[in-house]
Write an enzyme that holds these catalytic residues in place. Structure first.
Site, mmCIF file in Angstrom:
data_model
loop_
_atom_site.group_PDB
_atom_site.id
_atom_site.type_symbol
_atom_site.label_atom_id
_atom_site.label_comp_id
_atom_site.label_asym_id
_atom_site.label_seq_id
_atom_site.Cartn_x
_atom_site.Cartn_y
_atom_site.Cartn_z
ATOM 1 C CG ASN A 17 -1.736 1.205 1.418
ATOM 2 O OD1 ASN A 17 -1.808 2.043 0.530
ATOM 3 N ND2 ASN A 17 -2.375 1.321 2.574
ATOM 4 C CD1 TRP A 18 3.478 0.912 -2.905
ATOM 5 C CD2 TRP A 18 3.622 2.138 -4.773
ATOM 6 N NE1 TRP A 18 4.191 0.191 -3.830
ATOM 7 C CE2 TRP A 18 4.292 0.913 -4.983
ATOM 8 C CE3 TRP A 18 3.573 3.065 -5.825
ATOM 9 C CZ2 TRP A 18 4.924 0.605 -6.197
ATOM 10 C CZ3 TRP A 18 4.193 2.755 -7.040
ATOM 11 C CH2 TRP A 18 4.867 1.541 -7.209
ATOM 12 C CE LYS A 19 -0.337 3.280 4.689
ATOM 13 N NZ LYS A 19 -0.230 3.393 6.139
ATOM 14 C CG HIS A 53 -5.941 1.970 5.102
ATOM 15 N ND1 HIS A 53 -5.560 2.928 6.009
ATOM 16 C CD2 HIS A 53 -4.906 1.104 5.003
ATOM 17 C CE1 HIS A 53 -4.331 2.637 6.433
ATOM 18 N NE2 HIS A 53 -3.911 1.540 5.835
ATOM 19 C CD GLU A 82 -3.056 5.609 6.651
ATOM 20 O OE1 GLU A 82 -2.994 5.641 5.408
ATOM 21 O OE2 GLU A 82 -2.134 5.167 7.372
ATOM 22 C CD GLU A 133 -3.730 -2.450 7.219
ATOM 23 O OE1 GLU A 133 -2.614 -2.684 6.768
ATOM 24 O OE2 GLU A 133 -4.358 -1.405 6.981
ATOM 25 N N GLY A 136 2.212 2.165 10.838
ATOM 26 C CA GLY A 136 3.226 3.216 10.748
ATOM 27 C C GLY A 136 3.921 3.533 12.057
ATOM 28 C CB SER A 195 4.638 -1.991 12.205
ATOM 29 O OG SER A 195 4.315 -0.620 12.445
ATOM 30 N N GLY A 230 2.685 -1.175 4.322
ATOM 31 C CA GLY A 230 2.734 0.241 3.987
ATOM 32 C C GLY A 230 4.165 0.697 3.766
ATOM 33 N N GLY A 231 4.762 1.263 4.800
ATOM 34 C CA GLY A 231 6.089 1.867 4.691
ATOM 35 C C GLY A 231 7.120 0.992 4.000
HETATM 36 P P1 PGA Z 1 2.611 0.249 7.676
HETATM 37 O O1 PGA Z 1 1.180 0.475 7.022
HETATM 38 O O2 PGA Z 1 3.163 -1.027 7.108
HETATM 39 O O3 PGA Z 1 3.421 1.428 7.284
HETATM 40 O O4 PGA Z 1 2.398 0.140 9.162
HETATM 41 C C1 PGA Z 1 0.297 -0.586 6.792
HETATM 42 C C2 PGA Z 1 -0.992 -0.081 6.194
HETATM 43 O O5 PGA Z 1 -1.469 0.991 6.592
HETATM 44 O O6 PGA Z 1 -1.577 -0.730 5.311
#
Ligand code: PGA
Length: 253
Positions: free
Chosen positions: A8-10, A93, A95, A163, A169, A209, A230-231
């Site tokens: 997930n590149w966001k 998600h 977010e 999640e 994050g 994470s 994500g990251g």
């Molecule tokens: P993260 O994000 O790996 O940076 O914790 C995961 C996500 O939000 O899908």
């Protein structure tokens, strides 16, 4: 069940860096047993899909509107994502739930739109830290699942991503025992529901994470069928290391 490792590149990636990242992932995808997916920002989906054509790496969106088309300024529909080359779409998600006030009912409508457009929805659920500390993690997730998944979700091959909001994050993750317990509870709910035997085949991803250093331990837990990353998905070597950890895990179920 073949694990799915989804990036997930966001809101990251201008054209040149996004294409370079996608190509680097594809270049290392050769010996990977897991299915690989990258979800770039909407502006890059078509270009990334074109760059990845003929490779084993699939492309997905990060959200879609619940309608096919119409007066919804700034939104992107599921058929538009499919038309741009996406095969998956992340929905609900945390977010989006937090920043855009998305409700379970909206997520459910979006999942139905995704399925109608031939996309595989990846529906995200997860508790806040306060909810976990209050011992409410499992009921919170159970309610989100009940409200967010359309009836035919399992039969149509939908994917669930657990999640925990506080793990996204932050570098913090639940214990392996807590991850296994939550994934077991999600599996039980999926198989109890109208999904029946199809519920047993739904891939349940863990997200929050996930890094090369913890991926093997997380991915070897029962009912963890992949990861939403994500990251670490913004660095091709890290994403591929996570994918390799999935492939190396013992056969699941
Ligand atoms: P993260 O994000 O790996 O940076 O914790 C995961 C996500 O939000 O899908």
């Amino acid at each position: 069940m073949r694990p799915l490792i989804a990036g997930n590149w966001k809101m990251h990636g201008l054209r040149a860096e996004g294409l370079a990242l996608a190509r680097a992932v594809a270049a290392g995808a050769g010996g990977v047993a897991a299915e690989l997916l990258v979800c770039p920002p909407a502006t890059l989906i078509a270009a990334v899909a074109e760059a990845l054509a003929g490779t084993p790496v699939a492309v997905g969106g990060q959200d879609c509107h619940e309608r096919e088309k119409g007066p919804h300024t700034g939104d992107v529909s599921a058929p538009m994502l499919a038309d741009a080359g996406a095969r998956y779409v992340i929905l609900g998600h945390s977010e989006r739930r937090a920043e855009h006030g998305e409700t379970d009912a909206q997520v459910r409508a979006k999942a139905m739109a995704a399925l109608a457009a031939g996309l595989t929805p990846i529906v995200c659920v997860g508790e806040s830290e306060a909810q976990r500390l209050a011992g409410e993690a499992e009921p919170v997730v159970a309610r989100q699942l009940a409200g967010s998944l359309p009836e035919d979700f399992a039969v149509q091959g939908g994917v669930v991503a657990y999640e925990p909001v506080w793990a996204i994050g932050t570098g913090r993750t639940p214990t392996e025992t807590d991850i296994a317990a939550m994934h077991g509870a999600i599996r039980a709910q999926l198989t109890r529901g109208t999904g029946g035997p199809a519920g047993a085949r739904v891939r349940i991803l863990y997200g929050g994470s996930v890094k090369p250093g913890n991926a093997a331990a997380i991915l070897s837990q029962p009912d963890v069928d992949g990861a939403l990353v994500g990251g670490a998905s913004l660095v091709a070597a890290d994403f591929l290391a996570i994918a390799a950890a999935a492939g190396a895990s013992p056969a699941r179920r």
